[in-house]
Each structure stands twice: as structure tokens, then as C-alpha cells.
Design an enzyme around this catalytic site. Structure first.
Site, PDB file in Angstrom:
ATOM      1  N   GLN A 166     -45.946 -89.021 -12.342  1.00 58.23           N
ATOM      2  CA  GLN A 166     -46.875 -89.079 -13.470  1.00 58.23           C
ATOM      3  C   GLN A 166     -47.709 -90.344 -13.315  1.00 58.23           C
ATOM      4  O   GLN A 166     -47.171 -91.451 -13.278  1.00 58.23           O
ATOM      5  CB  GLN A 166     -46.132 -89.105 -14.799  1.00 58.23           C
ATOM      6  CG  GLN A 166     -47.059 -89.046 -16.000  1.00 58.23           C
ATOM      7  CD  GLN A 166     -46.320 -89.209 -17.312  1.00 58.23           C
ATOM      8  OE1 GLN A 166     -45.706 -90.242 -17.560  1.00 58.23           O
ATOM      9  NE2 GLN A 166     -46.373 -88.190 -18.154  1.00 58.23           N
ATOM     10  N   TYR A 191     -52.789 -92.420 -24.578  1.00 58.54           N
ATOM     11  CA  TYR A 191     -52.978 -93.296 -23.430  1.00 58.54           C
ATOM     12  C   TYR A 191     -54.495 -93.348 -23.177  1.00 58.54           C
ATOM     13  O   TYR A 191     -55.270 -92.761 -23.915  1.00 58.54           O
ATOM     14  CB  TYR A 191     -52.216 -92.764 -22.227  1.00 58.54           C
ATOM     15  CG  TYR A 191     -50.732 -93.098 -22.231  1.00 58.54           C
ATOM     16  CD1 TYR A 191     -49.962 -93.004 -23.397  1.00 58.54           C
ATOM     17  CD2 TYR A 191     -50.093 -93.519 -21.070  1.00 58.54           C
ATOM     18  CE1 TYR A 191     -48.607 -93.311 -23.404  1.00 58.54           C
ATOM     19  CE2 TYR A 191     -48.730 -93.826 -21.059  1.00 58.54           C
ATOM     20  CZ  TYR A 191     -47.996 -93.719 -22.223  1.00 58.54           C
ATOM     21  OH  TYR A 191     -46.658 -94.032 -22.216  1.00 58.54           O
ATOM     22  N   ALA A 228     -37.256 -81.549 -21.345  1.00 56.44           N
ATOM     23  CA  ALA A 228     -36.979 -82.977 -21.331  1.00 56.44           C
ATOM     24  C   ALA A 228     -35.636 -83.292 -21.979  1.00 56.44           C
ATOM     25  O   ALA A 228     -34.639 -83.512 -21.299  1.00 56.44           O
ATOM     26  CB  ALA A 228     -38.115 -83.737 -22.019  1.00 56.44           C
ATOM     27  N   ARG A 229     -35.584 -83.290 -23.331  1.00 55.03           N
ATOM     28  CA  ARG A 229     -34.378 -83.737 -24.018  1.00 55.03           C
ATOM     29  C   ARG A 229     -33.146 -82.909 -23.666  1.00 55.03           C
ATOM     30  O   ARG A 229     -32.050 -83.451 -23.496  1.00 55.03           O
ATOM     31  CB  ARG A 229     -34.605 -83.722 -25.536  1.00 55.03           C
ATOM     32  CG  ARG A 229     -35.513 -84.825 -26.032  1.00 55.03           C
ATOM     33  CD  ARG A 229     -35.914 -84.613 -27.487  1.00 55.03           C
ATOM     34  NE  ARG A 229     -36.793 -83.450 -27.633  1.00 55.03           N
ATOM     35  CZ  ARG A 229     -37.265 -83.027 -28.801  1.00 55.03           C
ATOM     36  NH1 ARG A 229     -36.918 -83.651 -29.920  1.00 55.03           N
ATOM     37  NH2 ARG A 229     -38.064 -81.991 -28.866  1.00 55.03           N
TER      38      ARG A 229
END
Length: 399
Positions: free
Chosen positions: A102, A172, A347-348
Site C-alpha cells: 500500500q 490521506y 481485515a479484522r
């Protein structure tokens, strides 16, 4: 619209890369780098996810410039980081998985106190968590950052990565320029959506020009900042179409929320205020205790919680799409495939159980043990892991 439903566990093409299946370990900042260097613990983190069955794992996050880090310990693309990154990619490949880096610039989410460098934003902006201001990026700053994305793409190839994921979400830098809530510029980077999307499109073009078709390029794009007056789905559809027309990305991963203004909007589930306060320094610790509920809002969790909005992106573009958000079971994966998404990102659930994909493949009725308490988010300062697991996903290796 009816889509042919592919087998989520069959090999699939992502640009020039063939993944062994359609499951991607989403980027979750690991908190396992030191002085911008790969550690044994970071390698172990990704090896365990690769060994657990994902088609590709994502290293998060590799800043394109030193001021673009959210913490000074993070990797940015220096020559000194390259041997460790090559060791990491070789180790993941040894388990049969692909690996993505990333890449991006944190912009107003960066920590200028930690980096000892000014954070950059469309205009001067205060960041409550770091208790500091970002300064307005100049056109020269933006030219430098665009070029730095291209260099990062080349470095990723040298380090053995199969793909890069350009971070265009969560406010971002490129996401902050897309957001009318944050971007009030009057120059060619502000005002109209076309102007606000200029940086994102220039960044993607620089990466494509740098890497050609040697590795895959994905972009993580916000659909909704989660704040009034922010970037929202109607504009996200247009940006997705532009990126497709530009031919700069091989797939889009749709996301939501703002690390700057509404960090819990992406995650859904519990907002662990007490745990966040425990790991913060003053005066942020006191602020979380007093007004944390205003900043760390709580949203109910449901499976596939980004699907409703992502469907509208799916209807608007032919680009491969990666569905993120509440993918935890074979049933949710199958729904994503039936809805026309080529890949899913998790993800989690994988932090809780790095071997979940292998177990679901063996027994499709397997249920995830993740309870969406979000306490893993508070673990990033000592190594991201599920606090309910007997052993973190990076094993017993030292960080």
C-alpha cells in the site's frame, strides 16, 4: 443485473498477476516496523496470513515521502528498506500467496511531531489527534509527491511485490484533495470535482507510467467521507469512471470514512474509548475522556456494510472491484461474487484468525470469531493484533 458467480477459491487474474484465490488481506497498519525498517515480526505477520490461505496480503503502509508517514517508524521507500522488503516478499511467496504494497502520502493525517516534518494538506488544517496543523501544499510539493508515487512503484517491483495499492481514501493526501469539506483551494487543484480529482489521477498516471504492466495496480477509493459536506458517492462514481477511462488502475477497492474527521465510520461496531484513551498521551488522553464520543462515533455493524454503496460503483464501471467491509464468511463471499465483485478484502476477521480462509475452504459453514469490538485498532502502537487472540498474528517474534 445478473453476474456469473465465480468460485471465490479459484485462481483469478488481477491485472498481470494471477492470484490463487479472490480473497485479499486488506491493509491494516501493522505497527511492526522500526526506524522505517522491516522486522522479523512484520514478516511473520504476513507469512501467517499467507499460510492461512489468502490470495494476496497487503503491507500497510509504505509512504512515498518521509513527511507522508503517520508515524516516523513507518516504512518509506529508502534504499535501506529494500533488503527487508525483499525478504518479506520472498517469505510470502514461499507460502504461495501474492503480496501488495500500500503506497501513499498521509497528507493531513501525517504526524508532523513524530516525523519532525510539516504535514501537508490542501490548506492549513488542524489535526485533533496530533494536536498540530498541516500546511497548505504548494504545486511544487504536489509535483514532488506525484513523482514519488512513480518511484515507489519502481521500488515495489525491485522489492518483489506483485501489486501496489494506491491509498486514495480516509482523507490521506489525495482523499483530502477530493473532499470539498477539506479542499477550499482556488487554484487548479480546487473547486470543481475535476480539479479536486487532479492529484488522484496524476498519482495513478505516474504509477502506471513507472510500472507499466509488470505489476498490478489497485486504488483504495472513498465512497463517503462520513462527514457532512465531505466527498460522497455521487462524486466517487465520477472519479471511478475517470480512473477507468485513464487506464491507470487494474481494480478499485471501495472504502469509506476519514482518519482525520470520523475514523470509526469505516469500521462499524464498538468504539473502544477507554482503550484509546489508555494508549494516548496528554492532552489527547483527556480529550478522549471528555469529548471522545463526538469524534469516535459508534455505528452498528452488519455483514457487507459497504455493499449498498459499492453496488452503485459496480453499476457505473467495468473495472474489477474489490469489496471491503463485513466480509467474514463463505456466504458473504458468495454474495459479493454474485453481485459482480471480482475480489473481496478482509481485515479484522483475519486479525482474529489468520487461518480463517483455509478453514472456510475446508468447511464452508465456518463462522468468524471476530466480534467487531475494534480493540485491535488500539493495538497498533505495540503491534496490531486481535486482543482476544491467545497469540497475535505475528507470533512470538520480536518487533
Amino acid at each position: 443485473m445478473n453476474f456469473p458467480k465465480p468460485d471465490v477459491f479459484a485462481p483469478a487474474k488481477l491485472g498481470p498477476v494471477t492470484l490463487r484465490n479472490r480473497v485479499i488481506k486488506a491493509a491494516t497498519y501493522e505497527g511492526l516496523t522500526r526506524n522505517g525498517q522491516v522486522t522479523d515480526a512484520l514478516i511473520d505477520f504476513h507469512v501467517r496470513h499467507a499460510r492461512g490461505g489468502v490470495g494476496m496480503t497487503t503491507v500497510a503502509y509504505c509512504a512515498v515521502a518521509p513527511e507522508g508517514r503517520t508515524d516516523r517508524r513507518q516504512i518509506h521507500w529508502t534504499d535501506g528498506a529494500m533488503p527487508g522488503l525483499r525478504e518479506l516478499t520472498d517469505a510470502v511467496h514461499g507460502e504461495g500467496a501474492a503480496v501488495s504494497a500500500q503506497i501513499g502520502h498521509a497528507g493531513p493525517v501525517a504526524n508532523p511531531k513524530s516525523n519532525k516534518l510539516p504535514a501537508l494538506a490542501p490548506g492549513r488544517h488542524f489535526h485533533a489527534t496530533t494536536q498540530s496543523f498541516a500546511k497548505a501544499a504548494t504545486p511544487a510539493d504536489l509535483d514532488r509527491i506525484v513523482e514519488a508515487h512513480g518511484r515507489a512503484g519502481k521500488k515495489a517491483i525491485e522489492a518483489g511485490f506483485d501489486a501496489v495499492e494506491i491509498h486514495m481514501g480516509h482523507n490521506y493526501l489525495t482523499s483530502s484533495f477530493l473532499s470539498p469539506k477539506i479542499n477550499h483551494r482556488k487554484d487548479e487543484y480546487g473547486g470543481s470535482l475535476e480539479n479536486r480529482a487532479r492529484l488522484a489521477r496524476d498519482v495513478a498516471r505516474a504509477v502506471r507510467d513507472a510500472v507499466g504492466d509488470r505489476i498490478a495496480i489497485t486504488a483504495k477509493l472513498n465512497m463517503d467521507d462520513g462527514v457532512p459536506g465531505g466527498f460522497w458517492l455521487d462524486e466517487a462514481i465520477k472519479v471511478a469512471r475517470w480512473l477507468e477511462a485513464d487506464g491507470t488502475v487494474d481494480a478499485l477497492q471501495m472504502t469509506a470514512g476519514s482518519s482525520l474527521l470520523n475514523p470509526m465510520y469505516l469500521f462499524k461496531g464498538d468504539a473502544p474509548l477507554r482503550e484509546f484513551a489508555a494508549v494516548m498521551k496528554q492532552p489527547v488522553k483527556l480529550g478522549i475522556k471528555l469529548v471522545g464520543r463526538r469524534f469516535l462515533k459508534e455505528y452498528p455493524y452488519e455483514d457487507l456494510y459497504l455493499l449498498k454503496d459499492a453496488r452503485q460503483i459496480r453499476a457505473a464501471v467495468d473495472l474489477p472491484l474489490i469489496l471491503l467491509g463485513g466480509v467474514t464468511t463463505k456466504a458473504t463471499m458468495d454474495t459479493a461474487m454474485a453481485e459482480g465483485f471480482e475480489f473481496v478484502a478482509m481485515a479484522r476477521a483475519l486479525l482474529r484468525e489468520p487461518d480463517l480462509i483455509n478453514r472456510i475452504k475446508d468447511e464452508p459453514a465456518t463462522e468468524s470469531l471476530c466480534i467487531h469490538c475494534n480493540k485491535c485498532m488500539t493495538a497498533i502502537y505495540g503491534g496490531t493484533h486481535c486482543v482476544l487472540s491467545a497469540e497475535p498474528a505475528w507470533g512470538s517474534a520480536s518487533a
